[in-house]
Write an enzyme that holds these catalytic residues in place. Structure first.
Site, PDB file in Angstrom:
ATOM      1  N   GLN C 198      39.570 -13.933  29.356  1.00  0.00           N
ATOM      2  CA  GLN C 198      40.580 -12.895  29.551  1.00  0.00           C
ATOM      3  C   GLN C 198      39.820 -11.579  29.656  1.00  0.00           C
ATOM      4  O   GLN C 198      39.438 -10.992  28.654  1.00  0.00           O
ATOM      5  CB  GLN C 198      41.571 -12.903  28.385  1.00  0.00           C
ATOM      6  N   ALA C 239      52.653 -10.654  25.987  1.00  0.00           N
ATOM      7  CA  ALA C 239      51.610 -11.534  26.519  1.00  0.00           C
ATOM      8  C   ALA C 239      50.783 -10.849  27.612  1.00  0.00           C
ATOM      9  O   ALA C 239      51.071  -9.724  28.023  1.00  0.00           O
ATOM     10  CB  ALA C 239      52.247 -12.811  27.052  1.00  0.00           C
ATOM     11  N   HIS C 240      49.784 -11.568  28.093  1.00  0.00           N
ATOM     12  CA  HIS C 240      48.855 -11.001  29.076  1.00  0.00           C
ATOM     13  C   HIS C 240      49.558 -10.632  30.380  1.00  0.00           C
ATOM     14  O   HIS C 240      50.432 -11.328  30.841  1.00  0.00           O
ATOM     15  CB  HIS C 240      47.668 -11.932  29.362  1.00  0.00           C
ATOM     16  N   ASN C 241      49.143  -9.503  30.924  1.00  0.00           N
ATOM     17  CA  ASN C 241      49.619  -9.019  32.219  1.00  0.00           C
ATOM     18  C   ASN C 241      51.095  -8.628  32.250  1.00  0.00           C
ATOM     19  O   ASN C 241      51.664  -8.418  33.316  1.00  0.00           O
ATOM     20  CB  ASN C 241      49.336 -10.049  33.330  1.00  0.00           C
TER      21      ASN C 241
END
Lengths: 349, 349, 349
Positions: C198, C239-241
């Protein structure tokens, strides 16, 4: 710090083939919709193929048989995995914690540290703890008495590992996670709750990942166990004496209550709740927010709270949209029958 | 470190009676299905009686009138509580934090520490804080200005206690818990949100337990209060100005919104959500994942989101299974009536 | 430490008008039902007007046109905002962390600290980090390599800010929050899950507040972004993005899955779950415990899991109460029609 590579060099590394300019200099990686002329991007999903000609990306990784009107592509077998492989090239891991014990860390003299271990500032490691070779502990982490951590683990900052927990090799523990907190066990005694000592441990097997601020309670007696390869997201709760099988994936904010045993290769969506003392078969899958209060057979896909097999759940959900109208239709039917019987009565009279 | 006792010695300690070998050496305690010949186990629940003859346990604690074909039992009045009593014998608590202030802790000179207090490494204790006798603070815990902690508390590592919070006696706070964070209060002002200072405190009464990574916000004004004997599990959220009565049990990942008042001896399952400004009567019980947006009367048991009295909720859930079929049945009735009236029309014509 | 003011002085400060005793000495602020003779309280909500005469408050802030039988009031335009304004007077902020770097903090020599920065004990700040003027870091906080924090931020204790995250000005981060933990990304490869590095970051814009123990994952590539003015409560998972727009309000224990984009001025109740890769329009609102698995149009208000427009959801919920009875009514209709057709058969025969 940015890596520079040509499209030709990248194609060689990935065992792919350049269509277009093999001398193009690539500075970074980016998503297809955000990439600029110095970026490499990728298209793995056919539904994004329209981006091929829209994208400003200098070059794009594509699968076999995909063309681009103008601009360079690199053809590889699996564009996504190839792209991810480049992460390590363009974003090499930066070592933040130096090998050795930071001067501001506190390590008990009876703790055993393997070769290449890195202990960050303000880490506190209690008596009898063992830390395997090449493991990295970020700052402010606490490792309790007799806890054991394997090799090549990464434990980020502000993690708490309690007394006697056992962590395998190559385990990653994100920030703020708590492993080995007391299980939630109390016995009602003359109207108050008396704490039941939680004297078991937690065992985390190899290649597990534990998310940020996730909590895994120690067993009342025996073990709470997370088997190898399982990945647990942030803010999950794993209660005492739970067993989670191998290679499961558990999304964020999921909670599993005491003594439940989950099989191998299960997948749990976010905010799932599973009550205690259940058995969940291998390969079972749970949609987000599912609430489970019964055993689930291997391979079953469930959804809803309370959970139902997903096809049944979908039928019910679809039917629910028509429920208000159904009430009216039934009222209408009742009226018709009433008026019929009224007519009949009239006729009979 | 393992304690060794004979079955005879154990029976004497528990005021029980050995049937079988009173000289058997017991090394540890284990669950009935995991116990081996050196272990003592127990059977409290009649549905596990079948384990009596299957178990490999050296000896088993049982209630009066329960026999075992082969092997030793110790008969006691309450096998479970007797078993738990043995935890302290076989797994004596290990002191991890030495009495006194660790050299790597930072304690303001105006802080007051009682006798026998143990402050772990990298704890930071601000001005005016007071810590009662025999309380243990594990490493990396922060105690804010003027915070007060009572006697014989255990505060595990990485806990944050903010400015002015007041913790009673014999309170246990698991790792990573946050007590006294700002309540979530903002006033909309010309299209942006302005923070409302949260100037109240949190009061935790005696004998409360707070779970790992649980958060309890300080009051906007006045107090957020957890009354004596209440046990709160991991990852719970208690918002500003909430009051929780005495001897409640609140399972993991439950959230209680601002200013809600919960009575005494309430039990909340995991992942329950209660909106703000409600009153929950004494002894109310909530199934896991219940969502509450109305007051709940004392003694009521509720389930579902939105919550309903549990008997009503169960009837609805049972009916839901038949809803897709019901739609078809109503369509069938409509057809029948249509064809009837068509017949009638035909006859009339 | 308590501030003393007369009702007259308070009225002057608030540009209001005393009705009653302008020389009354006020020692503190309190809620209307808890206030005593030395306290000032307020009534903003007409439904609490009955408290005007019941309250023991020495003085009460009220809106224009509201009278009290006995006792003093101060009339202002907006009693609630005026009351909150007094928080700063009666409860002035106490500086807990001294300006400068605490002797027990560990700051890399390449880190850049602005003027007036306060770094608490046992904070660890890695190489290349930048911290803006007047920002306060409470003890035990970790700031990763090259992370940037703006001006006038408050970062409470036990927070983890990972490598390269970027925090704007006037951001408040409550205790135990984690910003920049790895996104939950794994690729299935020959039956095991391989971690996808990541390598993106997290960007938190100006005037954002992040709740206690909330986790915000770094992007796989690119950014996870929280836009200016947004307020996120405790124990939330981002969460991511994910992108969250400006001036949103997100209540506790809400989770937003990967790559979802939320518009401006959205409001999410507690324990809401939104799955990944969705688009949520500006101004959308979500009731507590809503579960969202489809895009939501701007301005829509939704509830339920799965989510539905709230009016539709309310109709369904109301209908559900009648579902068990509906099953009986349909059975009754079927019987009537059966007996009709039996009668008809009889007659025909």
């Amino acid at each position: 710090m940015q890596k520079l590579m040509t499209t030709g060099e990248i194609a060689k590394l990935l065992q792919g083939k350049v269509l277009g300019d093999a001398a193009l200099s690539i500075q970074s990686l980016a998503k297809i919709e955000e990439a600029g002329p110095k970026d490499l991007s990728f298209i793995a999903n056919p539904k994004y193929v329209r981006f091929l000609d829209e994208s400003r990306a200098g070059a794009i990784l594509v699968g076999p048989g995909i063309a681009r009107k103008a601009g360079t592509v690199i053809v590889v077998d699996n564009p996504y995995l190839s792209f991810v492989k480049l992460f390590e090239v363009f974003f090499p891991e930066v070592r933040e914690v130096a090998i050795g014990v930071h001067a501001a860390a506190v390590v008990d003299k009876t703790a055993e540290l393997g070769e290449g271990v890195a202990i960050g500032a303000c880490c506190v490691i209690e008596a009898g703890a063992k830390i395997g070779a090449d493991t990295i502990l970020y700052p402010n982490t606490h490792v309790g008495r007799d806890a054991e951590i394997g090799k090549q683990c990464i434990v980020y900052s502000n993690v708490s590992l309690r007394y006697g927990v056992r962590i395998g090799d190559r385990v990653v523990i994100q920030n703020g996670a708590v492993i080995g907190s007391d299980g939630f066990g109390f016995a009602a005694e003359s109207n108050v709750f008396r704490k039941i000592p939680q004297v078991g441990i937690v065992v985390i097997e190899d290649d597990v990942e534990i998310g940020a601020n996730t909590t895994i309670d120690r067993a009342t007696l025996g073990q709470t166990r997370i088997c190898r390869g399982t990945k647990i997201d942030n803010l999950c709760q794993i209660a005492h004496n739970v067993t989670i099988g191998e290679h499961c994936v558990i999304a964020a904010q999921t909670g599993i209550a005491g003594s439940t045993a989950i099989g191998n290769r299960c997948q749990l969506g976010g905010q799932v709740g599973i009550v205690g003392h259940l058995k969940i078969g291998d390969g079972a899958m749970f949609a987000a927010q599912t609430g489970v209060s019964n055993n689930v057979a291997a391979g079953t896909v469930v959804s809803g709270s309370p959970s139902r097999p997903i096809a049944h759940w979908k039928r019910i959900e679809a039917s629910l949209n028509r429920l208000p109208e159904l009430l009216k239709r039934v009222r209408e039917l009742e009226k018709q029958l009433e008026s019929q019987s009224a007519t009949v009565d009239e006729k009979s009279s």
